[in-house]
Scaffold this motif. Structure first.
Motif, mmCIF file in Angstrom:
data_model
loop_
_atom_site.group_PDB
_atom_site.id
_atom_site.type_symbol
_atom_site.label_atom_id
_atom_site.label_comp_id
_atom_site.label_asym_id
_atom_site.label_seq_id
_atom_site.Cartn_x
_atom_site.Cartn_y
_atom_site.Cartn_z
ATOM 1 N N ARG A 185 71.412 66.942 37.208
ATOM 2 C CA ARG A 185 72.202 67.184 38.067
ATOM 3 C C ARG A 185 71.852 67.620 39.291
ATOM 4 N NH1 ARG A 185 77.280 65.415 39.551
ATOM 5 N NH2 ARG A 185 76.480 65.666 41.721
ATOM 6 N N PRO A 186 70.405 68.767 39.121
ATOM 7 C CA PRO A 186 69.806 68.424 40.354
ATOM 8 C C PRO A 186 68.644 68.021 40.769
ATOM 9 C CG PRO A 186 68.827 70.764 38.217
ATOM 10 C CD PRO A 186 70.008 69.626 37.953
ATOM 11 N N LEU A 187 67.816 67.000 39.670
ATOM 12 C CA LEU A 187 67.560 65.599 39.911
ATOM 13 C C LEU A 187 68.648 64.441 41.131
ATOM 14 C CD1 LEU A 187 65.427 64.241 40.444
ATOM 15 C CD2 LEU A 187 66.458 63.018 38.024
ATOM 16 N N ILE A 188 70.126 64.883 40.210
ATOM 17 C CA ILE A 188 71.040 63.909 40.988
ATOM 18 C C ILE A 188 70.889 64.179 42.243
ATOM 19 C CG2 ILE A 188 73.181 63.478 40.956
ATOM 20 C CD1 ILE A 188 72.541 63.685 37.084
ATOM 21 N N ASP A 189 71.771 65.815 42.365
ATOM 22 C CA ASP A 189 72.003 66.040 43.655
ATOM 23 C C ASP A 189 70.692 65.661 44.802
ATOM 24 O OD1 ASP A 189 74.647 67.075 42.977
ATOM 25 O OD2 ASP A 189 74.066 68.768 42.445
ATOM 26 N N ARG A 190 69.503 66.302 44.946
ATOM 27 C CA ARG A 190 68.227 65.570 44.936
ATOM 28 C C ARG A 190 68.177 64.416 45.742
ATOM 29 N NH1 ARG A 190 64.693 67.974 42.330
ATOM 30 N NH2 ARG A 190 63.225 65.657 42.051
ATOM 31 N N VAL A 191 68.003 63.687 44.809
ATOM 32 C CA VAL A 191 68.464 61.404 45.143
ATOM 33 C C VAL A 191 69.570 61.241 45.869
ATOM 34 C CG1 VAL A 191 68.022 60.088 43.680
ATOM 35 C CG2 VAL A 191 66.495 61.493 43.023
ATOM 36 N N LEU A 192 70.602 61.399 45.145
ATOM 37 C CA LEU A 192 71.926 60.396 45.880
ATOM 38 C C LEU A 192 73.260 61.915 46.601
ATOM 39 C CD1 LEU A 192 72.930 59.019 41.937
ATOM 40 C CD2 LEU A 192 71.522 58.473 44.159
ATOM 41 N N GLY A 193 72.480 63.074 46.297
ATOM 42 C CA GLY A 193 73.903 63.567 46.941
ATOM 43 C C GLY A 193 74.811 64.306 46.190
ATOM 44 N N ASP A 194 75.018 65.949 46.603
ATOM 45 C CA ASP A 194 75.566 66.980 45.991
ATOM 46 C C ASP A 194 77.479 66.088 45.470
ATOM 47 O OD1 ASP A 194 77.359 67.559 48.112
ATOM 48 O OD2 ASP A 194 76.804 69.285 48.025
ATOM 49 N N ASP A 195 77.532 65.314 46.079
ATOM 50 C CA ASP A 195 79.286 64.435 45.928
ATOM 51 C C ASP A 195 78.789 63.170 44.704
ATOM 52 O OD1 ASP A 195 77.536 62.824 47.692
ATOM 53 O OD2 ASP A 195 79.318 62.081 48.962
ATOM 54 N N ALA A 196 78.107 63.203 44.370
ATOM 55 C CA ALA A 196 77.371 62.111 42.887
ATOM 56 C C ALA A 196 78.294 61.934 42.164
ATOM 57 C CB ALA A 196 75.897 61.491 42.750
ATOM 58 N N LYS A 197 78.918 61.145 41.546
ATOM 59 C CA LYS A 197 79.745 60.636 40.746
ATOM 60 C C LYS A 197 78.882 59.689 39.584
ATOM 61 C CE LYS A 197 83.453 62.816 42.943
ATOM 62 N NZ LYS A 197 83.296 63.499 43.260
ATOM 63 N N LEU A 198 79.447 60.157 38.090
ATOM 64 C CA LEU A 198 78.972 58.909 36.810
ATOM 65 C C LEU A 198 79.728 58.299 36.839
ATOM 66 C CD1 LEU A 198 77.614 59.375 34.150
ATOM 67 C CD2 LEU A 198 79.408 61.239 33.276
ATOM 68 N N ALA A 199 79.416 57.173 36.871
ATOM 69 C CA ALA A 199 80.395 56.177 36.968
ATOM 70 C C ALA A 199 80.422 55.114 35.216
ATOM 71 C CB ALA A 199 79.590 54.927 37.355
ATOM 72 N N TYR A 200 79.366 55.895 34.034
ATOM 73 C CA TYR A 200 79.348 55.162 33.066
ATOM 74 C C TYR A 200 78.488 55.720 32.242
ATOM 75 C CZ TYR A 200 78.285 51.366 29.794
ATOM 76 O OH TYR A 200 78.054 50.923 28.538
ATOM 77 N N VAL A 201 78.704 55.856 30.930
ATOM 78 C CA VAL A 201 77.827 56.315 29.897
ATOM 79 C C VAL A 201 78.032 55.572 29.296
ATOM 80 C CG1 VAL A 201 77.560 58.219 28.446
ATOM 81 C CG2 VAL A 201 78.413 58.347 30.403
ATOM 82 N N GLY A 202 77.167 54.730 28.649
ATOM 83 C CA GLY A 202 77.236 53.630 27.647
ATOM 84 C C GLY A 202 75.907 54.279 26.160
ATOM 85 N N LEU A 203 76.130 53.370 24.878
ATOM 86 C CA LEU A 203 75.325 53.496 24.237
ATOM 87 C C LEU A 203 74.777 51.938 22.958
ATOM 88 C CD1 LEU A 203 74.216 55.601 21.810
ATOM 89 C CD2 LEU A 203 76.912 54.972 20.177
ATOM 90 N N VAL A 204 73.199 52.208 23.155
ATOM 91 C CA VAL A 204 72.840 50.866 22.474
ATOM 92 C C VAL A 204 72.385 51.247 21.170
ATOM 93 C CG1 VAL A 204 70.984 48.853 22.490
ATOM 94 C CG2 VAL A 204 72.096 49.472 24.754
ATOM 95 N N SER A 205 72.184 50.628 20.199
ATOM 96 C CA SER A 205 72.487 51.303 19.006
ATOM 97 C C SER A 205 71.277 50.456 18.433
ATOM 98 C CB SER A 205 72.942 51.559 18.202
ATOM 99 O OG SER A 205 73.247 51.105 17.037
#
Length: 105
Positions: free
Chosen positions: A21-41
Motif C-alpha cells: 500500500r505505501p508504494l501504491i499510494d506513492r505511485v498511483l495515489g491514495d484513492d487507488a483501487k484493487l481491480a484484479y487478483v489472479g492466479l497462474v498455476s
C-alpha cells in the motif's frame, strides 16, 4: 478444495495489499483501487507462455500519461531460473521498438 484456494488467494492478496500500500499510494495515489487478483498455476512440463502484456494502455499510442496501473508478481513458492520464472522487459509498456518486438513474438 477450490473454495479453500479462493480464500487463501484472497487472504494473500489482502496481505500483499497491506505490504504494498505505501508504494501504491506513492505511485498511483491514495484513492487507488484493487481491480484484479489472479492466479497462474504451472506444473512440471507446462507449456511456456508467449510474451504478453499483463495490461492494456489507457489510451493506445500515448506514452505521456501518468501511471494508472500497477502489476505485482508475488510467487507463493520459491522460483528458480530452471523453473522458467516470469520475466520483465524494461520499457515494454511504452510504444516503440521494444513493445513492437514483444507484440511480434
Amino acid at each position: 478444495p477450490w473454495s479453500m484456494a479462493t480464500k487463501a488467494l484472497r487472504d494473500y492478496a489482502a496481505h500483499l495489499s497491506d505490504v504494498l500500500r505505501p508504494l501504491i499510494d506513492r505511485v498511483l495515489g491514495d484513492d487507488a483501487k484493487l481491480a484484479y487478483v489472479g492466479l497462474v498455476s504451472s506444473g512440471p512440463g507446462s507449456v511456456a507462455q508467449p510474451w504478453h502484456a499483463d495490461g492494456v494502455p489507457l489510451f493506445p499510442g500515448s506514452n505521456d500519461l501518468p501511471a494508472h496501473a500497477l502489476n505485482c508478481f508475488a510467487p507463493i513458492v520459491n522460483v528458480s531460473r530452471r523453473m522458467g520464472p516470469t520475466e520483465f522487459v524494461p520499457a515494454s509498456h511504452k510504444p516503440g521498438p521494444v513493445a513492437r518486438a514483444l507484440e511480434a513474438a
